[in-house]
Scaffold this motif. Structure first.
Motif, PDB file in Angstrom:
ATOM      1  N   GLU A 265      11.417   3.217  -3.885  1.00 25.75           N
ATOM      2  CA  GLU A 265      10.560   3.231  -5.082  1.00 25.75           C
ATOM      3  C   GLU A 265      10.735   4.537  -5.857  1.00 25.75           C
ATOM      4  OE1 GLU A 265       9.383   2.493  -1.903  1.00 25.75           O
ATOM      5  OE2 GLU A 265       9.550   0.342  -2.319  1.00 25.75           O
ATOM      6  N   GLU A 266      10.815   5.640  -5.120  1.00 24.62           N
ATOM      7  CA  GLU A 266      11.004   6.942  -5.782  1.00 24.62           C
ATOM      8  C   GLU A 266      12.390   7.012  -6.417  1.00 24.62           C
ATOM      9  OE1 GLU A 266       7.980   9.549  -2.957  1.00 24.62           O
ATOM     10  OE2 GLU A 266      10.065   9.355  -2.372  1.00 24.62           O
ATOM     11  N   LEU A 267      13.369   6.455  -5.738  1.00 20.85           N
ATOM     12  CA  LEU A 267      14.733   6.469  -6.272  1.00 20.85           C
ATOM     13  C   LEU A 267      14.826   5.637  -7.551  1.00 20.85           C
ATOM     14  CD1 LEU A 267      17.676   7.347  -5.834  1.00 20.85           C
ATOM     15  CD2 LEU A 267      18.004   5.300  -4.424  1.00 20.85           C
ATOM     16  N   ALA A 268      14.105   4.515  -7.563  1.00 26.80           N
ATOM     17  CA  ALA A 268      14.194   3.572  -8.686  1.00 26.80           C
ATOM     18  C   ALA A 268      13.778   4.189 -10.021  1.00 26.80           C
ATOM     19  CB  ALA A 268      13.344   2.336  -8.384  1.00 26.80           C
ATOM     20  N   GLN A 269      12.941   5.222  -9.995  1.00 16.62           N
ATOM     21  CA  GLN A 269      12.493   5.825 -11.270  1.00 16.62           C
ATOM     22  C   GLN A 269      13.457   6.894 -11.786  1.00 16.62           C
ATOM     23  OE1 GLN A 269       9.100   8.424 -10.925  1.00 16.62           O
ATOM     24  NE2 GLN A 269       9.143   8.384  -8.704  1.00 16.62           N
TER      25      GLN A 269
END
Ligand code: GLN
Length: 207
Positions: A40-44
C-alpha cells in the motif's frame, strides 16, 4: 505533488529520508517523502530509493513479507524513478558476481555487480569525488564507501551509462535510461551534504 518512497525493510533508510526532507525544506519542492514497508505504501510512490545495508537481509525480508513481487513490478515500471545505493545497487542489479545464492535480485539494472569489492568493513573509506560532469558544480563530494560493491560488467552498454569511475577503473555510479540511478557509495552519509539527493530529485523525479 510527487511521492518519493524510501524502502525501509532494512539498512540506512532514515538517513535518506532526512536528506530528502532537507532538500524539500531548502528548495520548496513539490515532493512528499515516505518510508515504504508495505504494498500500500509502495503504491502511492512515484519514485523508490533502495538504501544501503545488507543485500542478503533485504532480499530475505522482501521474500518473507511478500514485498518481492511488488518491488519487482514497481522498479520495472518505466514511469517510476529508482535509485539504489550500495546494498540497494546490488539488489536492483541483474546479476551478482559472488554470493549469488544469498540474494534474489530485482534484475533491473543491466549489470553484473561484485559485492564487497574493496574488502571488509576495515577497508571502508571516504573519497572526495569530482561529480561535476553530471552534477553541475559538484567538484568535491565526500563519497562514503562501506563494504561497497562495484559494477563489474555492463550487459547493455546502450542503456547503462557509467557516471563515475575510480582511478583504478572501477565503476561506482551509473544510470540506466532517464529514470534509474545506482551508486556504490552512501550519499546519505555525506556529512550533511545533500547535493546528491537534490540532483536525484531534480533530474530523476521532478523532471
Ligand atoms: N554499505 C552497504 O550497503 C554494504 C553492502 C553489503 N556489503 C552487501 O553486500 O549487501
Amino acid at each position: 505533488m510527487k511521492c518519493v518512497g524510501v524502502l525501509a525493510l532494512q539498512g540506512a533508510f532514515a538517513e535518506h529520508v532526512e536528506y530528502f526532507e532537507k532538500c524539500v525544506a531548502d528548495h520548496g519542492y513539490e515532493a512528499k517523502i515516505v518510508t515504504v514497508r508495505t504494498p500500500e505504501e509502495l503504491a502511492q510512490c512515484d519514485a523508490l530509493v533502495l538504501p544501503g545495508g545488507e543485500s542478503t537481509s533485504m532480499s530475505l525480508i522482501a521474500q518473507r513479507t511478500g514485498m518481492f513481487a511488488h518491488l519487482r513490478k514497481f522498479v520495472h515500471d518505466p514511469t517510476k524513478a529508482v535509485w539504489g545505493t550500495c546494498a540497494g545497487l546490488i539488489y536492483i542489479s541483474q546479476e551478482l558476481a559472488n554470493e549469488r545464492e544469498l540474494v534474489q535480485p530485482l534484475e533491473l539494472l543491466k549489470v553484473r555487480v561484485k559485492r564487497n569489492a574493496f574488502g571488509r568493513q576495515a577497508q571502508s573509506f571516504v573519497q572526495n569525488c569530482n561529480f561535476s560532469e553530471f552534477i553541475p558544480g559538484c567538484h568535491d563530494f565526500p563519497a562514503v564507501f562501506i563494504r561497497a560493491p562495484v559494477i563489474e560488467h555492463i550487459f547493455d552498454t546502450e542503456a547503462v551509462k557509467p557516471l563515475f569511475t575510480l582511478e583504478n577503473g572501477l565503476i561506482v555510479a551509473a544510470s540506466q535510461g532517464d529514470n534509474i540511478l545506482a551508486t556504490s557509495f552512501h550519499p546519505e552519509l555525506a556529512e550533511n551534504d545533500s547535493r546528491f539527493h537534490d540532483w536525484f530529485l531534480r533530474q530523476f523525479v521532478l523532471k
